[in-house]
Enzyme design. Structure first.
Site: not given
Ligand code: NDP
Ligand code: GDR
Length: 411
Positions: A142, A144, A166
């Site tokens: 990520s 992050e 995280y």
């Molecule tokens: P989601 O939250 O949509 O999906 C996460 C998945 O992980 C869900 O299917 C969840 O299952 C599953 N999960 C959580 N805990 C466990 C566990 N103990 N065993 C098995 N499955 C589990 O995330 P995204 O699809 O957006 O992201 C996918 C990956 O990419 C994550 O690792 C995230 O940290 C990383 N990431 C995402 C980014 C983004 O912008 N989307 C950017 C950078 C990294 P359940 O439905 O049961 O909760």
């Molecule tokens: P992020 O995504 O923390 O970047 O992680 P999120 O959408 O939660 O927050 C993005 C930014 O928006 C600001 N923010 C809020 N966020 C949420 N969720 N709710 C609010 O009401 C709100 N108001 C402002 C946050 O402070 C932050 O700055 C996502 C996840 O998908 C991670 O798993 C992944 O690794 C990173 O993106 C890249």
């Protein structure tokens, strides 16, 4: 959707390719499965989902009758589950999208975040090393990890400076992956994926929180206006505003469908990286496990930054999302310039209506430490692996709002 135990899966005849994807109920895992079904026709795909007491299969219901896809019980925090998977399925690829993925929750559940995102990655690497060292492993890294950035844009050379449990957990996993790659020649990679979104995004993440609530507010406005007698213009009505935290934070947003293509390229670097092919030809047998080990051992496999290379504030996202829904609004701050008093108000015929507040700030959504700005430099993956994302910011917002509007119509 029917879910099997891992020992009950149907495997292809010997030599057939098996790909395991974890986290398939989530956004990326479900898109990854769709991508593989379309682009890797020879593969048998196994999706891992943990058992929950309520159905959370919305993102995969369309796979119900897909003969090449099987859903299995899998919990990343249970090392037996990982070992069982490696023992029975012996996958050629293990693509891990399972995680505690919500940054804001990582302060409340720091240990669970570490267990899921770091310790479990060590378990995956050990299981691969012991049971199928030729298995290619992807772990979702990520932006992050960059956290409190010192250079913009961020590329592969930016140091880790996480700001949340995280971010720290993903940075730790990256270190483990590098160690296993260098120690044992395991093809393990972890891209630095910047934020990516789409209609399958969880509703707590800020983009989907905004798009689902824009649709709700549109319906409230339509209902208010329709209840007025013909010809009467009145603003004696209210909507329930969206409550957000730090709207000045900037993120580099991409489409999740573009990102899963980048993941597959990172897992097959010798196929996409033409400058490595000469090396492969010299060594011969480039897809054998021995060759892969040599290829990895020579440092030829890399982690890449994947991003749109453009960033926007949360404020920009709000404005654009309302615009797509046909609602004009304007940001207002009071005379004392107090951020908490900032509001996004309804605009009618170019005139702001201060009493109709569409968005307001609620400090409850502020984080103990914030990553203020992120913007990637993905030139390396574009140049070396030919990655070419299709969707820009405006198209992404439009896609999400349009999808949420269509969901409401179906109800
Ligand atoms: P989601 O939250 O949509 O999906 C996460 C998945 O992980 C869900 O299917 C969840 O299952 C599953 N999960 C959580 N805990 C466990 C566990 N103990 N065993 C098995 N499955 C589990 O995330 P995204 O699809 O957006 O992201 C996918 C990956 O990419 C994550 O690792 C995230 O940290 C990383 N990431 C995402 C980014 C983004 O912008 N989307 C950017 C950078 C990294 P359940 O439905 O049961 O909760
Ligand atoms: P992020 O995504 O923390 O970047 O992680 P999120 O959408 O939660 O927050 C993005 C930014 O928006 C600001 N923010 C809020 N966020 C949420 N969720 N709710 C609010 O009401 C709100 N108001 C402002 C946050 O402070 C932050 O700055 C996502 C996840 O998908 C991670 O798993 C992944 O690794 C990173 O993106 C890249």
């Amino acid at each position: 959707m029917k879910i099997k135990n891992i020992q009950d899966i149907t495997l292809p005849p010997s030599g057939g390719m098996v790909i395991f994807v974890s986290g398939v109920t989530g956004q990326d895992g479900s898109h990854m499965v769709d991508y593989l079904l379309k682009n890797v026709p020879e593969a048998t795909i196994i999706g891992g989902a943990r058992r929950l007491s309520v159905d959370n299969h919305d993102n995969i219901v369309h796979l119900e009758h897909e003969p090449r896809f099987q859903l299995v019980n899998f919990d990343l925090t249970d090392s037996h589950s990982i070992y069982k998977l490696m023992e029975y399925a012996k996958p050629d690829y293990f693509i891990n999208f399972a995680a505690q993925s919500f940054v804001a929750s990582s302060w409340d559940f720091a240990r669970q975040t570490w267990q899921t995102n770091s310790t479990s990655i060590l378990d995956c690497l050990e299981a691969i090393k012991r049971l199928k060292p030729s298995c290619r492993f992807y772990n979702a890294g990520s932006s992050e990890e960059f956290g409190n950035v010192i250079v913009t844009p961020q590329n592969e050379t930016h140091p880790p400076r996480p700001r949340s449990p995280y971010g720290a957990s993903k940075a730790a996993a990256r270190t483990l992956i590098k160690v296993y790659r260098e120690s044992y020649g395991i093809y393990a990679v972890q891209g630095w994926l910047f934020n990516h979104e789409g209609p399958r995004r969880g509703k707590e993440f800020v983009t989907r929180k905004i798009t689902t609530n824009v649709v709700r507010i549109k319906n409230e406005i339509d209902a208010a206006l329709n209840s007025l007698p013909d010809g009467v213009a009145s603003f004696d009505w209210k909507v329930t505003p969206i409550e957000l935290g730090n709207i000045d934070a900037c993120r580099d947003w991409s489409d999740a469908e573009d990102m899963v293509d980048a993941v597959w390229r990172m897992l097959n670097q010798e196929v996409y990286n033409s400058s490595h092919l000469g090396y492969a030809t010299l060594t011969g047998g480039r897809f054998t496990p021995e060759w892969t080990k040599l290829y990895v051992g020579q440092g030829m496999v890399k982690d890449y930054v994947c991003s749109s290379d453009v960033n926007h504030s949360i404020r920009d996202f709000v404005t654009e999302a309302f615009k797509v829904a046909g609602i004009e609004g304007r940001w207002f701050i009071n005379m004392k310039n107090e951020p908490l008093s900032e509001r996004f108000v309804y605009v009618d015929g170019g005139i702001p209506v201060p009493d109709v507040v569409l968005v307001r700030i609620n400090p409850q959504f502020y984080r103990p430490a914030e990553v203020e700005t992120l913007r990637g430099d993905s030139s390396a993956i574009r140049k070396e692996l030919g990655w070419n994302p299709k969707t820009n910011f405006n198209e992404l917002v439009k896609k999400m709002v349009t999808s949420d509007l269509s969901q409401v119509k179906k109800v």
